[in-house]
Write a protein that holds these residues in place. Structure first.
Motif, PDB file in Angstrom:
ATOM      1  N   PRO A   1       0.812  -1.221   0.000  1.00 30.61           N
ATOM      2  CA  PRO A   1       0.000   0.000   0.000  1.00 30.61           C
ATOM      3  C   PRO A   1       0.846   1.271   0.000  1.00 30.61           C
ATOM      4  CG  PRO A   1      -0.893  -1.582   1.547  1.00 30.61           C
ATOM      5  CD  PRO A   1       0.431  -2.126   1.106  1.00 30.61           C
ATOM      6  N   VAL A   2       1.992   1.231   0.694  1.00 33.92           N
ATOM      7  CA  VAL A   2       2.904   2.383   0.669  1.00 33.92           C
ATOM      8  C   VAL A   2       3.436   2.576  -0.745  1.00 33.92           C
ATOM      9  CG1 VAL A   2       5.016   3.375   1.621  1.00 33.92           C
ATOM     10  CG2 VAL A   2       3.522   1.989   3.074  1.00 33.92           C
ATOM     11  N   SER A   3       3.813   1.464  -1.390  1.00 35.47           N
ATOM     12  CA  SER A   3       4.305   1.534  -2.763  1.00 35.47           C
ATOM     13  C   SER A   3       3.238   2.084  -3.692  1.00 35.47           C
ATOM     14  CB  SER A   3       4.744   0.141  -3.234  1.00 35.47           C
ATOM     15  OG  SER A   3       5.780  -0.359  -2.426  1.00 35.47           O
ATOM     16  N   LEU A   4       1.991   1.700  -3.456  1.00 35.09           N
ATOM     17  CA  LEU A   4       0.897   2.201  -4.277  1.00 35.09           C
ATOM     18  C   LEU A   4       0.744   3.710  -4.112  1.00 35.09           C
ATOM     19  CD1 LEU A   4      -1.207   1.114  -6.248  1.00 35.09           C
ATOM     20  CD2 LEU A   4      -2.799   0.902  -4.334  1.00 35.09           C
ATOM     21  N   GLY A   5       0.952   4.187  -2.886  1.00 34.43           N
ATOM     22  CA  GLY A   5       0.924   5.632  -2.659  1.00 34.43           C
ATOM     23  C   GLY A   5       2.034   6.344  -3.409  1.00 34.43           C
ATOM     24  N   VAL A   6       3.215   5.718  -3.472  1.00 36.76           N
ATOM     25  CA  VAL A   6       4.332   6.277  -4.235  1.00 36.76           C
ATOM     26  C   VAL A   6       3.969   6.355  -5.711  1.00 36.76           C
ATOM     27  CG1 VAL A   6       6.713   5.872  -4.981  1.00 36.76           C
ATOM     28  CG2 VAL A   6       6.073   5.477  -2.597  1.00 36.76           C
ATOM     29  N   ILE A   7       3.335   5.305  -6.235  1.00 38.13           N
ATOM     30  CA  ILE A   7       2.935   5.280  -7.642  1.00 38.13           C
ATOM     31  C   ILE A   7       1.917   6.375  -7.933  1.00 38.13           C
ATOM     32  CG2 ILE A   7       1.726   3.910  -9.397  1.00 38.13           C
ATOM     33  CD1 ILE A   7       2.970   1.404  -8.025  1.00 38.13           C
ATOM     34  N   VAL A   8       0.921   6.510  -7.061  1.00 32.11           N
ATOM     35  CA  VAL A   8      -0.092   7.551  -7.245  1.00 32.11           C
ATOM     36  C   VAL A   8       0.559   8.931  -7.221  1.00 32.11           C
ATOM     37  CG1 VAL A   8      -2.097   8.666  -6.193  1.00 32.11           C
ATOM     38  CG2 VAL A   8      -1.993   6.177  -6.333  1.00 32.11           C
ATOM     39  N   PHE A   9       1.475   9.119  -6.274  1.00 34.29           N
ATOM     40  CA  PHE A   9       2.116  10.425  -6.126  1.00 34.29           C
ATOM     41  C   PHE A   9       2.935  10.787  -7.353  1.00 34.29           C
ATOM     42  CE2 PHE A   9       4.939  13.373  -3.519  1.00 34.29           C
ATOM     43  CZ  PHE A   9       3.949  14.340  -3.422  1.00 34.29           C
ATOM     44  N   SER A  10       3.446   9.785  -8.061  1.00 37.74           N
ATOM     45  CA  SER A  10       4.256  10.071  -9.244  1.00 37.74           C
ATOM     46  C   SER A  10       3.417  10.575 -10.410  1.00 37.74           C
ATOM     47  CB  SER A  10       5.019   8.804  -9.675  1.00 37.74           C
ATOM     48  OG  SER A  10       4.169   7.871 -10.290  1.00 37.74           O
ATOM     49  N   TYR A  11       2.080  10.480 -10.295  1.00 43.00           N
ATOM     50  CA  TYR A  11       1.195  10.933 -11.376  1.00 43.00           C
ATOM     51  C   TYR A  11       0.392  12.174 -11.005  1.00 43.00           C
ATOM     52  CZ  TYR A  11       1.854   6.644 -14.117  1.00 43.00           C
ATOM     53  OH  TYR A  11       2.376   5.630 -14.878  1.00 43.00           O
ATOM     54  N   THR A  12       0.465  12.629  -9.782  1.00 43.84           N
ATOM     55  CA  THR A  12      -0.408  13.725  -9.358  1.00 43.84           C
ATOM     56  C   THR A  12      -0.065  15.012 -10.087  1.00 43.84           C
ATOM     57  OG1 THR A  12       1.097  14.112  -7.495  1.00 43.84           O
ATOM     58  CG2 THR A  12      -0.865  12.792  -7.065  1.00 43.84           C
ATOM     59  N   SER A  13      -0.972  15.437 -10.952  1.00 46.65           N
ATOM     60  CA  SER A  13      -0.795  16.693 -11.690  1.00 46.65           C
ATOM     61  C   SER A  13      -2.102  17.458 -11.789  1.00 46.65           C
ATOM     62  CB  SER A  13      -0.261  16.407 -13.099  1.00 46.65           C
ATOM     63  OG  SER A  13      -1.185  15.605 -13.819  1.00 46.65           O
ATOM     64  N   GLN A  14      -3.166  16.921 -11.187  1.00 50.22           N
ATOM     65  CA  GLN A  14      -4.493  17.510 -11.365  1.00 50.22           C
ATOM     66  C   GLN A  14      -4.576  18.956 -10.875  1.00 50.22           C
ATOM     67  OE1 GLN A  14      -3.926  14.429 -10.862  1.00 50.22           O
ATOM     68  NE2 GLN A  14      -5.337  13.202 -12.058  1.00 50.22           N
ATOM     69  N   ILE A  15      -3.824  19.289  -9.828  1.00 51.18           N
ATOM     70  CA  ILE A  15      -3.925  20.648  -9.290  1.00 51.18           C
ATOM     71  C   ILE A  15      -3.374  21.689 -10.267  1.00 51.18           C
ATOM     72  CG2 ILE A  15      -3.913  19.989  -6.866  1.00 51.18           C
ATOM     73  CD1 ILE A  15      -0.967  20.474  -6.751  1.00 51.18           C
ATOM     74  N   PHE A  16      -2.549  21.250 -11.227  1.00 50.94           N
ATOM     75  CA  PHE A  16      -1.999  22.183 -12.204  1.00 50.94           C
ATOM     76  C   PHE A  16      -2.831  22.260 -13.489  1.00 50.94           C
ATOM     77  CE2 PHE A  16       1.656  20.285  -9.907  1.00 50.94           C
ATOM     78  CZ  PHE A  16       2.127  21.422  -9.267  1.00 50.94           C
TER      79      PHE A  16
END
Length: 396
Positions: free
Chosen positions: A173-188
């Motif tokens: 689950p921690v690794s999954l959070g890392v994967i999600v974080f590598s794609y977060t661009s919605q705020i921009f």
């Protein structure tokens, strides 16, 4: 920058991590498009009109002006400042591993790195940030060429049989959070779409960037894991055996981290100024700018204080992958999975098919479940790390 920890996710998830990298790319591409759809409404002639300009305005349309702006602004500010903190954390980690014989601890390297970031307080326009980001991209290409080139030089020793479908239930689950974080661009994205010369190309741009990112990230994670197998470190450059080569790549990575810092920092500053420093007529405090458009001295001090604040957090939370997994599980899933689909259903319910409604619900459920599990295990991991750093027995 966070691609560097994707091989580490394969240690805990094997092929499931590779599949997760591709699946998250697909979901994030979808939520990016539906989020931008929420910026538009159709007029009486059926024409799409842009009636909103930001993520916050979309939230205000759904949750009300006060509640919507507070929730999204807080989430955005946490994510942006945590990204800044991570850049400082990874800079200190890279430099201490590059020069292990120097009498400077990791926190000392973080302080030295932050000294180069103080000039960010003088940034007043996105144009300056974009110039810095251009040089960041050049450095990024050099780094990828170095790491992938080294991995291919070790191809005869690749550990093909070490990649399995085994999942470490506690760490995946921690690794999954890392994967999600590598794609977060919605705020921009609302700002990005609003500044495109041809907004009609937005969907095509999102599709191709996420396809490219998904392919590259999965190949990068897979090849790096094949090279180092279970010895893969949180930051992949720590695995490079030659100290001179590792130091060179780490210095380049440090440069990339420092060049990446201005964008989230600038966005965080804009959030603060928009909410608190537009003048007494609109906000609680006076404007940060004088009548000639120059920054006031006290406003510059506030900006410097934000830089120092990210440094202090980086010094006290020096665990890169766990911190990234926590933030990815918290704000990442909220801003990238849950909110876009929730807003899409609330604002476009009568305009979308039942299949899209079901898919929106599935994405919300997945984001919420994975986020909560990731937060729990990331916090547990951080607590264990802190207890270990302080010399406590983990069984106490």
């Amino acid at each position: 920058m966070f691609v560097l920890s994707l091989p580490y996710s394969v240690v805990h998830g094997g092929y499931w991590s590779i599949l997760a990298i591709i699946f998250v790319a697909y979901v994030c591409a979808y939520t990016s498009k539906v989020l931008v759809q929420c910026l538009y409404e159709e007029n009486e002639k059926g024409e799409r009109i842009r009636v909103r300009d930001s993520y916050v305005e979309i939230a205000q349309a759904v949750w009300g002006e006060k509640t919507g702006s507070r929730i999204i602004n807080v989430a955005q500010f946490i994510e942006l400042t945590m990204i800044c903190i991570l850049y400082i954390v990874v800079s200190g980690n890279l430099l201490v591993n590059s020069f292990p014989h120097w009498p400077i601890p990791e926190q000392g390297w973080s302080i030295i790195s932050t000294a180069f970031l103080v000039p960010c307080a003088f940034l007043r326009h996105l144009k300056g940030v974009s110039r810095i980001s251009f040089y960041c991209t050049i450095v990024h290409l050099l780094i990828n060429a170095c790491i992938i080139g080294y991995c291919f030089s070790r191809a005869p020793q690749w550990a093909w049989d070490h990649v399995t479908f085994y999942i470490n239930v506690k760490m995946f689950p921690v690794s999954l959070g890392v994967i999600v974080f590598s794609y977060t661009s919605q705020i921009f994205l609302p700002s990005l779409e609003g500044n495109m010369e041809n907004r009609g190309n937005f969907t095509t741009m999102v599709n191709w960037t996420h396809i490219t990112a998904g392919i590259f990230k999965s190949i990068f994670a897979y090849i790096c894991f094949l090279t180092w197998a279970e010895t893969t470190q949180e930051v992949i450059t720590d695995n490079l055996p030659n100290m001179a080569f590792r130091a060179l790549v780490n210095v380049l990575l440090t440069a990339k981290a420092l060049l990446s810092y201005p964008l989230p920092y600038y966005q965080a500053v804009e959030l603060i100024e928009r909410d608190f420093f537009q003048g007494h007529d609109l906000t609680r405090f006076p404007s940060c700018y004088a009548t000639d458009g120059m920054l006031k001295v006290w406003a510059l001090a506030v900006r410097c204080l934000l830089v120092v604040g990210t440094l202090l957090m980086a010094v006290y939370i020096p665990h890169f992958a766990l911190l990234m997994g926590f933030i990815g599980s918290f704000t990442g899933t909220l801003l990238s999975f849950v909110c876009p689909c929730w807003f899409h259903m609330k604002l476009k319910w009568d305009q979308i098919s039942w299949k899209i409604r079901i898919w929106d619900c599935i994405v919300i459920a997945l984001g919420t479940t994975c986020g909560l599990i990731g937060i729990y295990y990331s916090l547990e991991g951080l607590i264990e790390k802190f207890r270990h750093d302080l010399g406590y027995d983990l069984n106490d």
